[in-house]
Motif scaffolding. Structure first.
Motif, PDB file in Angstrom:
ATOM      1  N   ASP A 158       0.843  -1.181   0.000  1.00 35.19           N
ATOM      2  CA  ASP A 158       0.000   0.000   0.000  1.00 35.19           C
ATOM      3  C   ASP A 158       0.884   1.238   0.000  1.00 35.19           C
ATOM      4  O   ASP A 158       2.047   1.185   0.418  1.00 35.19           O
ATOM      5  N   SER A 159       0.332   2.328  -0.469  1.00 38.74           N
ATOM      6  CA  SER A 159       1.068   3.593  -0.475  1.00 38.74           C
ATOM      7  C   SER A 159       0.102   4.739  -0.250  1.00 38.74           C
ATOM      8  O   SER A 159      -1.108   4.602  -0.425  1.00 38.74           O
TER       9      SER A 159
ATOM     10  N   PRO B  85       8.039 -12.785  -0.984  1.00 39.13           N
ATOM     11  CA  PRO B  85       6.739 -13.398  -0.671  1.00 39.13           C
ATOM     12  C   PRO B  85       6.242 -14.282  -1.815  1.00 39.13           C
ATOM     13  O   PRO B  85       6.626 -14.107  -2.976  1.00 39.13           O
ATOM     14  N   ASP B  86       5.371 -15.210  -1.464  1.00 39.58           N
ATOM     15  CA  ASP B  86       4.793 -16.096  -2.471  1.00 39.58           C
ATOM     16  C   ASP B  86       3.620 -15.456  -3.200  1.00 39.58           C
ATOM     17  O   ASP B  86       3.221 -15.924  -4.272  1.00 39.58           O
ATOM     18  N   LEU B  87       3.038 -14.413  -2.601  1.00 40.17           N
ATOM     19  CA  LEU B  87       1.893 -13.742  -3.192  1.00 40.17           C
ATOM     20  C   LEU B  87       1.904 -12.280  -2.770  1.00 40.17           C
ATOM     21  O   LEU B  87       2.161 -11.968  -1.602  1.00 40.17           O
ATOM     22  N   LEU B  88       1.639 -11.382  -3.723  1.00 37.50           N
ATOM     23  CA  LEU B  88       1.541  -9.959  -3.436  1.00 37.50           C
ATOM     24  C   LEU B  88       0.089  -9.528  -3.573  1.00 37.50           C
ATOM     25  O   LEU B  88      -0.568  -9.842  -4.571  1.00 37.50           O
ATOM     26  N   ILE B  89      -0.394  -8.789  -2.584  1.00 34.47           N
ATOM     27  CA  ILE B  89      -1.777  -8.316  -2.585  1.00 34.47           C
ATOM     28  C   ILE B  89      -1.754  -6.800  -2.541  1.00 34.47           C
ATOM     29  O   ILE B  89      -1.271  -6.199  -1.575  1.00 34.47           O
ATOM     30  N   CYS B  90      -2.270  -6.183  -3.593  1.00 38.87           N
ATOM     31  CA  CYS B  90      -2.216  -4.732  -3.734  1.00 38.87           C
ATOM     32  C   CYS B  90      -3.560  -4.103  -3.412  1.00 38.87           C
ATOM     33  O   CYS B  90      -4.613  -4.632  -3.790  1.00 38.87           O
ATOM     34  N   ASP B  91      -3.533  -2.975  -2.752  1.00 43.88           N
ATOM     35  CA  ASP B  91      -4.735  -2.190  -2.523  1.00 43.88           C
ATOM     36  C   ASP B  91      -4.973  -1.370  -3.792  1.00 43.88           C
ATOM     37  O   ASP B  91      -4.766  -0.151  -3.824  1.00 43.88           O
ATOM     38  N   ALA B  92      -5.395  -2.056  -4.851  1.00 45.68           N
ATOM     39  CA  ALA B  92      -5.446  -1.442  -6.177  1.00 45.68           C
ATOM     40  C   ALA B  92      -6.186  -2.384  -7.120  1.00 45.68           C
ATOM     41  O   ALA B  92      -6.609  -3.477  -6.740  1.00 45.68           O
ATOM     42  N   GLN B  93      -6.299  -1.938  -8.373  1.00 41.63           N
ATOM     43  CA  GLN B  93      -6.915  -2.767  -9.402  1.00 41.63           C
ATOM     44  C   GLN B  93      -5.864  -3.603 -10.119  1.00 41.63           C
ATOM     45  O   GLN B  93      -4.688  -3.233 -10.175  1.00 41.63           O
ATOM     46  N   GLY B  94      -6.319  -4.714 -10.684  1.00 39.43           N
ATOM     47  CA  GLY B  94      -5.504  -5.506 -11.588  1.00 39.43           C
ATOM     48  C   GLY B  94      -6.091  -5.402 -12.987  1.00 39.43           C
ATOM     49  O   GLY B  94      -6.033  -4.360 -13.617  1.00 39.43           O
ATOM     50  N   LEU B  95      -6.720  -6.484 -13.465  1.00 38.39           N
ATOM     51  CA  LEU B  95      -7.358  -6.456 -14.776  1.00 38.39           C
ATOM     52  C   LEU B  95      -8.628  -5.607 -14.789  1.00 38.39           C
ATOM     53  O   LEU B  95      -9.073  -5.196 -15.871  1.00 38.39           O
ATOM     54  N   ALA B  96      -9.214  -5.347 -13.645  1.00 39.60           N
ATOM     55  CA  ALA B  96     -10.415  -4.515 -13.566  1.00 39.60           C
ATOM     56  C   ALA B  96     -10.017  -3.047 -13.681  1.00 39.60           C
ATOM     57  O   ALA B  96     -10.072  -2.269 -12.715  1.00 39.60           O
ATOM     58  N   HIS B  97      -9.639  -2.672 -14.858  1.00 38.73           N
ATOM     59  CA  HIS B  97      -9.016  -1.374 -15.121  1.00 38.73           C
ATOM     60  C   HIS B  97      -9.374  -0.983 -16.552  1.00 38.73           C
ATOM     61  O   HIS B  97      -9.543  -1.852 -17.413  1.00 38.73           O
TER      62      HIS B  97
ATOM     63  N   VAL C 121      -6.899  -5.994  -4.797  1.00 42.55           N
ATOM     64  CA  VAL C 121      -8.104  -6.009  -3.949  1.00 42.55           C
ATOM     65  C   VAL C 121      -8.446  -4.555  -3.681  1.00 42.55           C
ATOM     66  O   VAL C 121      -7.805  -3.892  -2.860  1.00 42.55           O
ATOM     67  N   ALA C 122      -9.447  -4.047  -4.381  1.00 41.35           N
ATOM     68  CA  ALA C 122      -9.791  -2.636  -4.318  1.00 41.35           C
ATOM     69  C   ALA C 122     -11.034  -2.407  -3.464  1.00 41.35           C
ATOM     70  O   ALA C 122     -11.871  -3.295  -3.298  1.00 41.35           O
ATOM     71  N   LYS C 123     -11.145  -1.191  -2.944  1.00 41.55           N
ATOM     72  CA  LYS C 123     -12.310  -0.824  -2.129  1.00 41.55           C
ATOM     73  C   LYS C 123     -13.506  -0.445  -2.986  1.00 41.55           C
ATOM     74  O   LYS C 123     -14.643  -0.480  -2.518  1.00 41.55           O
ATOM     75  N   ASN C 124     -13.239  -0.055  -4.231  1.00 38.68           N
ATOM     76  CA  ASN C 124     -14.307   0.348  -5.145  1.00 38.68           C
ATOM     77  C   ASN C 124     -14.121  -0.352  -6.484  1.00 38.68           C
ATOM     78  O   ASN C 124     -13.005  -0.708  -6.866  1.00 38.68           O
ATOM     79  N   ALA C 125     -15.229  -0.520  -7.194  1.00 39.18           N
ATOM     80  CA  ALA C 125     -15.194  -1.262  -8.452  1.00 39.18           C
ATOM     81  C   ALA C 125     -14.911  -0.341  -9.621  1.00 39.18           C
ATOM     82  O   ALA C 125     -15.364   0.803  -9.656  1.00 39.18           O
ATOM     83  N   TRP C 126     -14.170  -0.861 -10.576  1.00 40.16           N
ATOM     84  CA  TRP C 126     -14.031  -0.216 -11.882  1.00 40.16           C
ATOM     85  C   TRP C 126     -14.644  -1.188 -12.878  1.00 40.16           C
ATOM     86  O   TRP C 126     -14.043  -2.164 -13.280  1.00 40.16           O
ATOM     87  N   GLY C 127     -15.879  -0.937 -13.253  1.00 34.76           N
ATOM     88  CA  GLY C 127     -16.606  -1.844 -14.120  1.00 34.76           C
ATOM     89  C   GLY C 127     -18.028  -2.029 -13.618  1.00 34.76           C
ATOM     90  O   GLY C 127     -18.480  -1.351 -12.688  1.00 34.76           O
ATOM     91  N   ASP C 128     -18.738  -2.938 -14.230  1.00 38.20           N
ATOM     92  CA  ASP C 128     -20.135  -3.204 -13.895  1.00 38.20           C
ATOM     93  C   ASP C 128     -20.254  -4.524 -13.140  1.00 38.20           C
ATOM     94  O   ASP C 128     -19.559  -5.497 -13.458  1.00 38.20           O
ATOM     95  N   TYR C 129     -21.149  -4.557 -12.177  1.00 40.04           N
ATOM     96  CA  TYR C 129     -21.392  -5.795 -11.428  1.00 40.04           C
ATOM     97  C   TYR C 129     -22.754  -5.717 -10.762  1.00 40.04           C
ATOM     98  O   TYR C 129     -23.320  -4.635 -10.585  1.00 40.04           O
ATOM     99  N   THR C 130     -23.273  -6.864 -10.403  1.00 34.59           N
ATOM    100  CA  THR C 130     -24.483  -6.929  -9.594  1.00 34.59           C
ATOM    101  C   THR C 130     -24.063  -7.270  -8.166  1.00 34.59           C
ATOM    102  O   THR C 130     -23.017  -7.897  -7.946  1.00 34.59           O
ATOM    103  N   GLU C 131     -24.866  -6.835  -7.217  1.00 37.68           N
ATOM    104  CA  GLU C 131     -24.544  -7.115  -5.823  1.00 37.68           C
ATOM    105  C   GLU C 131     -24.486  -8.625  -5.588  1.00 37.68           C
ATOM    106  O   GLU C 131     -25.418  -9.343  -5.948  1.00 37.68           O
ATOM    107  N   PRO C 132     -23.393  -9.118  -4.982  1.00 35.42           N
ATOM    108  CA  PRO C 132     -23.354 -10.544  -4.646  1.00 35.42           C
ATOM    109  C   PRO C 132     -24.311 -10.849  -3.499  1.00 35.42           C
ATOM    110  O   PRO C 132     -24.850  -9.934  -2.871  1.00 35.42           O
ATOM    111  N   GLY C 133     -24.519 -12.130  -3.228  1.00 33.24           N
ATOM    112  CA  GLY C 133     -25.342 -12.528  -2.094  1.00 33.24           C
ATOM    113  C   GLY C 133     -24.849 -11.898  -0.809  1.00 33.24           C
ATOM    114  O   GLY C 133     -23.691 -11.491  -0.703  1.00 33.24           O
ATOM    115  N   ARG C 134     -25.687 -11.828   0.184  1.00 33.13           N
ATOM    116  CA  ARG C 134     -25.378 -11.084   1.404  1.00 33.13           C
ATOM    117  C   ARG C 134     -24.405 -11.796   2.327  1.00 33.13           C
ATOM    118  O   ARG C 134     -23.820 -11.186   3.216  1.00 33.13           O
TER     119      ARG C 134
END
Length: 235
Positions: A44-45, A105-117, A138-151
Motif C-alpha cells: 500500500d502507499s 513473498p509467495d503472493l503480493l496483494i495490492c490495494d489497487a486494481q488488476g485487470l479490472a481497469h 483487492v480494491a475498495k471500489n469497483a471499476w466496471g459493472d457488477y451486480t450485488e453478490p449474495g449477502r
C-alpha cells in the motif's frame, strides 16, 4: 527482494497510457504451477498534496497471519493525478520498498486494481510483471459493472468492462460492502478470491492491506512534520 526496476518512467499521461497498452498482453491470468502460498505480502502507499509518497510492504505468514517482515520507503512524485494512471505516482516508491525486503513473498496483494481497469492493466498487473511474483488487486471500489453478490460471506459476482469479465465483487463479511478482486499476474481469479477470504477472518479488508495501510499513512504523517529548528544560544 529482486525487482526489475525500469531505467525510466513515463513523463506524461499519454506515454503512461501507451505503456499500459503495450504491457497488458504479457499478463498471465492463470496459475503456471500449483499454488502454494506460505507467505503473503500487502502493498500500500499514500501521498499528499506536496508530492510526498510513502510505501509500505507487510509480509505475513499465510497460515497464522503473523507478521514476518516489514519494509517501507519514502519518495516524491510530480506525475499528475489522472484516474487510471495513479500507479505511476506510486510505483517507483513501492518498488524501492520491495527491494528492501529480505524475503520474497509467495503472493503480493495490492490495494489497487488488476485487470479490472480501463486498459486492463492496473497497478497490480504492473507490480506482477516487474516482480515475477503472483499478484492480485483487492480494491475498495469497483471499476466496471457488477451486480450485488449474495449477502453472506463468500458470495461473489462477476465484474465486467464492455461485457468482458475482469474480476469479482467478493463479500468478505456478511451484510458488509464487498471488496473488488482482480488478477494482477500469475494467478487465476478463483485462487485469488480464495486467498482473499483466507486473509479476512475478522474484517472486510485483507489483513495484508489493513496493516500496510496503517503503516504507510503513519509514515506519510511523519514526513509531513517539519524538523525542529536547531536551538539558538550565545557564545
Amino acid at each position: 527482494m529482486k525487482v526489475a526496476k525500469p531505467d525510466s518512467w513515463p513523463a506524461d499521461p499519454e506515454a503512461a497510457a501507451a505503456l499500459q497498452d503495450h504491457l497488458r498482453s504479457r499478463v498471465i491470468a492463470e496459475n503456471p504451477r500449483p499454488p502454494r502460498f506460505r507467505t503473503v505480502a500487502g502493498l500500500d502507499s499514500a501521498y499528499d498534496e506536496d508530492g510526498n509518497v510513502a510505501a509500505a510492504i507487510v509480509v505475513l505468514d499465510a497460515t497464522t497471519l503473523e507478521t514476518v517482515e516489514v519494509a517501507t520507503a519514502r519518495g516524491t512524485t510530480d506525475f499528475p493525478y489522472v484516474p487510471g494512471l495513479l500507479a505511476f505516482r506510486e510505483l517507483p516508491t513501492t518498488l524501492t520498498a520491495l527491494e528492501n525486503l529480505t524475503v520474497t513473498p509467495d503472493l503480493l496483494i495490492c490495494d489497487a486494481q488488476g485487470l479490472a481497469h480501463p486498459r486492463r492493466f492496473g497497478f497490480a498487473c504492473h507490480i506482477g510483471l516487474l516482480t515475477g511474483v503472483p499478484t492480485i488487486g483487492v480494491a475498495k471500489n469497483a471499476w466496471g459493472d457488477y451486480t450485488e453478490p449474495g449477502r453472506e460471506r463468500g458470495c461473489s459476482s462477476v465484474i465486467t468492462i464492455d461485457g468482458d469479465p475482469v474480476g469479482a465483487a467478493l463479500r468478505t463479511r456478511t451484510d458488509v460492502k464487498p471488496v473488488f478482486v482482480s488478477v494482477g499476474h500469475l494467478i487465476d481469479l478463483e485462487t485469488a478470491c480464495a486467498q482473499v477470504l483466507s486473509l479476512t477472518p475478522e474484517y472486510r479488508q485483507p489483513e495484508t492491506t489493513r496493516r500496510a495501510d496503517r503503516l504507510c499513512r503513519t509514515l506519510l504523517r511523519d514526513m509531513a512534520v517539519p524538523s525542529a529548528p536547531p536551538a539558538s544560544g550565545t557564545t
